[in-house]
Structures are given as C-alpha cells and as structure tokens.
Scaffold this motif. Structure first.
Motif, short mmCIF file in Angstrom:
data_model
loop_
_atom_site.label_atom_id
_atom_site.label_comp_id
_atom_site.label_asym_id
_atom_site.label_seq_id
_atom_site.Cartn_x
_atom_site.Cartn_y
_atom_site.Cartn_z
N ASN A 42 0.87 -1.18 0.00
CA ASN A 42 0.00 0.00 0.00
C ASN A 42 0.91 1.24 0.00
N PHE A 105 -8.67 1.98 -5.12
CA PHE A 105 -8.86 2.15 -3.67
C PHE A 105 -9.81 3.33 -3.48
N LYS A 109 -11.40 0.20 1.23
CA LYS A 109 -10.02 -0.32 1.21
C LYS A 109 -9.92 -1.12 2.50
N ASN A 110 -10.03 -2.44 2.39
CA ASN A 110 -10.15 -3.31 3.57
C ASN A 110 -11.17 -2.70 4.54
N ASN A 179 -11.08 -2.49 -2.86
CA ASN A 179 -10.12 -3.44 -2.32
C ASN A 179 -10.67 -4.08 -1.05
N GLU A 180 -10.83 -5.40 -1.11
CA GLU A 180 -11.38 -6.15 0.02
C GLU A 180 -12.60 -5.43 0.59
N TYR A 184 -15.94 -5.02 8.75
CA TYR A 184 -15.59 -5.77 9.96
C TYR A 184 -16.43 -5.24 11.12
N ASN A 256 -11.34 -8.37 -5.18
CA ASN A 256 -10.54 -9.28 -4.34
C ASN A 256 -11.25 -9.50 -3.00
N ASP A 295 -7.51 -13.35 -1.73
CA ASP A 295 -6.28 -12.83 -1.12
C ASP A 295 -5.88 -13.86 -0.06
N TYR A 297 -3.84 -15.49 2.83
CA TYR A 297 -2.89 -15.34 3.92
C TYR A 297 -2.96 -16.51 4.89
N GLU A 322 -3.86 -11.69 -4.33
CA GLU A 322 -2.82 -11.48 -3.32
C GLU A 322 -2.51 -12.82 -2.69
N PHE A 347 1.90 -10.43 -2.50
CA PHE A 347 1.68 -9.06 -2.03
C PHE A 347 2.92 -8.49 -1.34
N ASN A 356 4.56 -7.21 5.79
CA ASN A 356 3.33 -7.46 6.55
C ASN A 356 3.32 -8.77 7.35
N LEU A 359 1.49 -11.97 8.22
CA LEU A 359 0.80 -12.43 7.01
C LEU A 359 1.81 -12.92 5.98
#
Ligand code: N0T
Length: 547
Positions: A42, A105, A109-110, A179-180, A184, A256, A295, A297, A322, A347, A356, A359
């Motif tokens: 990012n 984005f 973005k997440n 993005n994502e 949450y 994604n 993505d 992880y 990713e 990623f 990151n 991850l």
C-alpha cells in the motif's frame, strides 16, 4: 440512450477474459497471457515510490504489476482530477515491459474509506457510515449511501476515460474495483434507512436466480439475512461502478476477497465481501465483474488448497490477487495452475520499507524474492504456451504438504493432518506422496526422495516443492516441477498390460511452439523424473506394448 460501445471499445485488441467449457484464459494483445504478477505494498501509488518498486519487479521477472490508484489522489477536490501519477506509472511500466493491474482504492479499502478524499470521509451526512445493531457508528461506508455510490462512480468513470484516452496500447490490462470490500464488526448497516430496505421484499432478480419464494430478507434468508443483505448491496454497488467503467473502456475487472477460513469461518471476517458463502449471490448481483479473486494469507496446505478450489469455477477464473510473500507461499503457484489459474500475485513485492509479517515475510530480501522469481523464471518463457494449453487440456497442480517442522505462525498450522496417524504415515512416506488420476495413467509426486528409492520420501525442509502437469493427449504429458520427483504409473485400466516410458524430451517453448533440446533416459528416468531447483520442462510419452 445507451450506445453499445464508445470508440475505445471498438478496439479488437482490448485485453479480455475468454471462457469455454468451464475453462478460462486471459488474452492480452490477442494472445493467451498468464499473469506472473506482483503487488506493491500500500502507499506505493506515488511517482516517488516507483524507484523502489521496479527493481523487485525486475528481479521477480513478473510480467504484471498490481498497484493502487487512490480516489484521494485523483480527485483531491470534488470535480478536480489529477492523473499525473498514472502518466508516470504507465510510461515507466512501458519502459519496463510490464503490464498493470490497477487497484481502485475508493469507497472500500479493507472495509474503511481511508483512501477516499477528505471531502468524502469527513462528510458523514452526505456519505453515511455503517451503524451497528446497538447503534455504534463504524468507519466503513454504507453501501446504501446513494451519494457515495454516485461520487465513487463519477471518479471511476474519469479514471476509465483517462485510460481510454491515454493508454491506447493497453498497458493497463485489468482494473480491480475497490479493495477487500466489506465491513468488519457488523453483518450489515442497521441505520433507519437500511432497516426500511431490509424489511422490504428481496429483489426479484436475486430471488428468481436462486429460485426462492417472495418475502422480506428475514423471511427468505433467515439466519443469513443480515449478511446476504449487506453482500447484495455491496455487490450491486460494485456492479454499477464496473458497468459504467466498462462502457467507457471495456477492460477485465475483478474484485478481491478478504477470505473467511473455509473450515472454521466464525464471524470475525469482512462481512458483505465475496466470501465463499456468498459467491453465488455476488455472481447474480455483479455480472460485470469478470472474476472474484482470493487474497490468501493462510499458510497451511489444506486451507490454501480448499480456497483455490472454491474460487476456481466454471463461472469464475481463478486469479490469486494477493498471496503472502513469505517463501512458503511460493509453492502454491503450482497448485494455482492446477486449478487452471490465470494468474498469481504475491503481495508486498517492493523496497518501500514495509513487510506485513505475520501475514507475509519478515523482510523483502533476495531470498524471499527468489522464491517467487524462480517460478516466474520457469514459466515466463512458456507463459503464452501454458495459458493456451491450459485452456484446452486437463491440468493438475501439486504443492508440497506441510512438514511436521513447519512453523506455526498466527493463522498458519504446521500440519493439516492429525498427529495420531503421522508417525505411521511418515514411515511409508505417504505424507510426502501425492497422486492424481490422469486417465490411463496416474501421476505420483514425491518430495525429498533419494535416487534409487532406498528410503521413503521425507519432504523438503522447509516445504517448497511443486509440480504441474498438462495432459496433451491420452499418453502424452507436459510436466515441470521444482524439488519434486514425478512418476507416471499405469492406472487400473491398464492392469496386466506391459507399460513403459517411450520417450521423455526436455525442451522449451518459443511462443506456443515446442523446441526440442535433448532426451532424458537412464538415471534421469529410471527413478522418476527428478526436478531440482533448476528449471526443466519435459514432454513425456507413455506407452503400452504387447506380450
Ligand atoms: C490485504 C493486505 C493489504 C485479524 C494486508 C489482508 C492489502 C489488503 N489485507 O497487508 O492491506 O491491501 O488487501 C487482510 C488480512 C486481515 C487479517 C486480520 C487479522
């Protein structure tokens, strides 16, 4: 009135996705294209950062760079656009002979609107956020905000107009919308305006496609109602943006996914995004999205294998948008190809001074880069041939299962197997033996097995092997691998018939043409085809003969 296609869309050489008989290929410059990708960290979306990006892309031999373009940078003031970053990016990508996958984005973005301009993220009246069930406000924009959608869409249309007018050679081959996406901390927006819609009838489009009776969201979807409602509204939001963009320049577009664990989903994941439980719903809501891309992880073999399977469907080309950049993830490139994947992008592949972990890797150094670079060194010369063959012929991919020693890191389990049976399994080497039924023949792939098979396979330390096979005809296979031994053995239907390896050719591809180099025989074929860390591509012909 809608004109079918604007001028930019009459171009027959536009990048595109083709699908036939449930198989897929990506087309660039009218040729099959395998995305050997890399994604930046990012905040790499500024001209000043690019000097820290290209050296890693070069080392990796990636043919495609996924890199953000932020709403806040192209529309800092409402209605005033600045594409200077893209001017630089496209010119430098051309100089490096690399294609681009632009990541939009914007609203999400997440989960958060961090990359939206200040005039958006500071105006909660005009661009409302998600409200939880108990009335808390989250920093995630509501997909029901009509002004939010209109503003995001206007900016996206400017971006696509820029590409239509300034990128005639299609340096940019794909655009990721948001993005994502998702939220949450709440299954949906519980604001008053959202509740009104939630209590209304489920849209006929969704109901009919899923063959469900009429009713409110609660009546139709019961315990899934909140999440499905949120997913539907995010997906239709994304669809409206993608569709408007494609009318300007018809590039492939993807979304994604911040995945949920396919075995133990819980409810701590990004709700409303295209997680495995709502892929069907997303497909109905967002037909302009060419693919939903995971993505990844999760580190353990079992979970990754399941995710790859879930996102590779007749209606969804698999593109790993990713994947963590720690070395252990590199072997999943082979598994991705086995699911007929059209591309793969670790990623965080740059020197912008971020890593990151847990991850991905702890640091971006030569060892980490090389784990991915060796895959691309092997596949770059045959990328076009592979993409073409994978579209027409059955493929299989193998990644080495975890060893007992594999570190447990955060979400990574060292082993997907239960330990009780492990000792038994290790004795026979079964843990490090994978088989696949190719038809008349079976493939057996083993890891860490010595010449002459004196000892059972013990695995590589750390797990790093992988193999990929294409069936060219009933008795003919293209095979390549790293740190694995591949054996073709007769399947049950050949029982009682004498069999042998007729010929193993090593060679390479020029475009889609096979170029012969030498024949492998003797030690090279008596104990399986042994692949090391050096690239080898083989064409294997198996045969039966009469007594
Ligand atoms: C990814 C990346 C980047 C409780 C993380 C993964 C990228 C985004 N998100 O480095 O931010 O832009 O798509 C989310 C993993 C969530 C783990 C939550 C742990």
């Amino acid at each position: 009135a809608k004109t079918a296609f604007r001028s930019g869309n009459n171009d027959a050489s536009l990048p595109r996705v083709q699908s036939e008989n449930g198989r897929h290929r990506f087309i660039v410059d009218n040729k099959p294209f395998l995305i050997l990708g890399a994604q930046t960290n990012n905040s790499a979306n500024y001209s000043a950062a690019l000097a820290d990006v290209w050296p890693v892309v070069e080392k990796m031999q990636a043919n495609t760079l996924s890199i953000p373009v932020a709403w806040e940078q192209i529309e800092p003031q409402e209605g005033q656009f600045d594409f200077s970053f893209l001017d630089t990016l496209i010119a430098e990508a051309a100089a490096h002979n690399v294609r681009l996958n632009l990541l939009w984005f914007a609203t999400w973005k997440n989960n958060a609107p961090h990359y939206a301009p200040s005039w958006v993220k500071l105006d909660n009246q005009r661009f409302p956020r998600v409200i939880t069930k108990d009335g808390k406000m989250l920093n995630s924009l509501s997909p029901l905000g009509k002004e939010t959608l209109a503003a995001d869409k206007r900016a996206f249309m400017q971006l696509m107009s820029y590409l239509r007018d300034n990128d005639p050679a299609h340096r940019v081959i794909m655009v990721q919308v948001e993005n994502e996406v998702g939220t949450y901390g709440s299954k949906r927006d519980f604001s008053a305006m959202a509740n009104t819609q939630f209590n209304a009838q489920v849209p006929a489009k969704l109901r009919e496609a899923m063959n469900l009776p009429a009713g409110s969201w609660q009546q139709v979807f019961q315990e899934d109602a909140d999440e499905f409602f949120h997913a539907w509204h995010i997906a239709t939001y994304v669809e409206e943006i993608a569709q408007a963009g494609k009318q300007i320049k018809n590039l492939p577009m993807n979304v994604n996914v911040a995945l949920r664990n396919p075995f133990t989903p819980g409810d701590g994941y990004s709700m409303g995004g295209p997680t495995d439980n709502v892929i069907d719903l997303w497909k109905i809501a967002a037909p302009s999205i060419d693919m939903i891309s995971p993505d990844i992880y999760f580190r353990d073999f079992k979970t990754v294998a399941r995710v790859l399977e879930l996102y590779s469907r007749p209606d969804n080309p698999l593109f790993v948008a990713e994947i963590g950049n720690a070395e252990g993830y590199a072997r999943y490139f082979f598994q991705t190809l086995g699911e007929q994947g059209i591309g793969f992008a670790p990623f965080g592949m740059d020197y912008t001074d971020y890593a990151n972990f847990p991850l991905g890797a702890k640091a971006v150094n030569d060892e980490v880069i090389n784990a991915f670079a060796e895959n691309y060194r092997l596949f770059a010369p045959m990328a076009e041939a592979w993409a073409a063959l994978s579209y027409k012929h059955p493929v299989w991919g193998f990644a080495e299962p975890d060893s007992e020693k594999s570190e447990d890191v955060w979400n990574a389990k060292g082993s997907g197997d239960d330990t009780a049976s492990d000792n038994e399994k290790d004795k026979e080497g079964a843990r490090f033996t994978q088989t696949a039924d190719l038809g008349k023949w079976n493939a057996e792939v083993t890891y860490g097995r010595e010449m002459f098979w004196i000892n059972p396979p013990t695995g590589n330390d750390p797990a790093s092997g992988g193999a990929a096979i294409i069936k060219l005809s009933e008795n003919e296979f293209l095979v390549t691998a790293f740190r694995a031994r591949v054996t073709f053995v007769p399947s049950d239907e050949l029982k009682g018939t004498p069999t042998m390896i007729e010929r193993v050719e090593e060679g390479h591809f020029e475009g889609q043409k096979w170029v012969f180099e030498r024949v492998w025989n003797g030690d090279q074929t008596d104990w399986g085809l042994n692949f090391t860390s050096r690239p080898h591509v083989l064409k294997v012909k198996m045969a039966t003969y009469r007594r």
